[in-house]
Design a protein around this motif. Structure first.
Motif, PDB file in Angstrom:
ATOM      1  N   LYS A 126       1.288   7.737  -1.153  1.00  0.00           N
ATOM      2  CA  LYS A 126       0.371   8.767  -1.640  1.00  0.00           C
ATOM      3  C   LYS A 126      -0.087   9.659  -0.483  1.00  0.00           C
ATOM      4  O   LYS A 126      -0.396  10.815  -0.671  1.00  0.00           O
ATOM      5  N   SER A 127      -0.124   9.101   0.703  1.00  0.00           N
ATOM      6  CA  SER A 127      -0.565   9.828   1.885  1.00  0.00           C
ATOM      7  C   SER A 127       0.517  10.808   2.346  1.00  0.00           C
ATOM      8  O   SER A 127       1.605  10.397   2.749  1.00  0.00           O
ATOM      9  N   ARG A 129       0.296  12.574   5.005  1.00  0.00           N
ATOM     10  CA  ARG A 129       0.342  12.461   6.463  1.00  0.00           C
ATOM     11  C   ARG A 129       1.382  11.432   6.912  1.00  0.00           C
ATOM     12  O   ARG A 129       2.040  11.603   7.932  1.00  0.00           O
ATOM     13  N   ASN A 178      -0.553   1.558  -0.987  1.00  0.00           N
ATOM     14  CA  ASN A 178      -1.113   2.824  -1.452  1.00  0.00           C
ATOM     15  C   ASN A 178      -2.577   2.732  -1.855  1.00  0.00           C
ATOM     16  O   ASN A 178      -3.115   3.656  -2.455  1.00  0.00           O
ATOM     17  N   THR A 180      -6.392   2.590  -0.537  1.00  0.00           N
ATOM     18  CA  THR A 180      -7.228   2.797   0.636  1.00  0.00           C
ATOM     19  C   THR A 180      -8.330   1.750   0.654  1.00  0.00           C
ATOM     20  O   THR A 180      -8.630   1.102  -0.356  1.00  0.00           O
TER      21      THR A 180
END
Length: 181
Positions: A126-127, A129, A178, A180
């Motif tokens: 999902k990130s 980055r 995924n 956090t």
């Protein structure tokens, strides 16, 4: 008092049981990390300076991965406090050092396995980055042995040994990677 071998065996059992709890949604990611850090602290087993077995490599991987995550959590607590900039930088530097040591344990594990019984690939994240940076290493003949890295050296070694698949896949532990915390 337990010796090193007994502590390592206790770790193996705890690791599998704690992963089961996470997979069964009996604990969340934050509780999983906290429980694992508490266990390692009580176990009082230092990382192995010379890794001779798969279980020693897996222990070092787990130890350094958790230490990196702990340093990252500590950094996040002070990220917006200008007076604690030095503490933030120290925590981030520790995190990166722990991730490096985790990658060294991963390399040693791969050497012991001679790059056999392994699947590796980039994972869908999902990130944005981290997209295209983190890959998964699934040790097929070890119970619950799923490792992650973004090390270019490890990636090149996996490719050289023909065990890296050039496609993005869902992680075998997608709900964990995924989520956090």
């Amino acid at each position: 008092m337990m010796n090193e071998k007994e502590k390592l065996k206790l770790f193996e059992t705890f690791r599998k049981e704690s992963i089961d709890l996470l997979e069964e949604s009996k604990v969340n990611k934050e509780t999983f990390l906290t429980n694992n850090l508490t266990f390692l602290d009580k176990l009082n087993l230092k990382p192995f300076t010379t890794i001779n077995t798969l279980n020693e490599a897996l222990y070092n991987y787990h130890y350094y991965n958790l230490s990196a995550k702990k340093s990252n959590l500590e950094a996040q607590k002070v990220i917006h406090n200008a007076k604690k900039k030095k503490i933030y930088v120290k925590c981030i530097n520790q995190r990166e050092n722990f991730y490096h040591l985790k990658d060294m344990a991963t390399l040693r594990l791969l050497e012991i396995l001679e790059y056999k019984n392994i699947d590796s690939y980039y994972i869908i994240l999902k990130s944005n980055r981290l997209k295209g940076e983190i890959f998964e290493i699934h040790i097929k003949n070890m119970d619950k042995a799923i490792l992650h890295s973004k090390s270019k050296l490890i990636l090149e070694n996996l490719k050289t040994h023909g065990v890296f698949i050039e496609e993005e896949r869902q992680s075998l532990i997608d709900s964990y990677v995924n989520k956090t915390y």
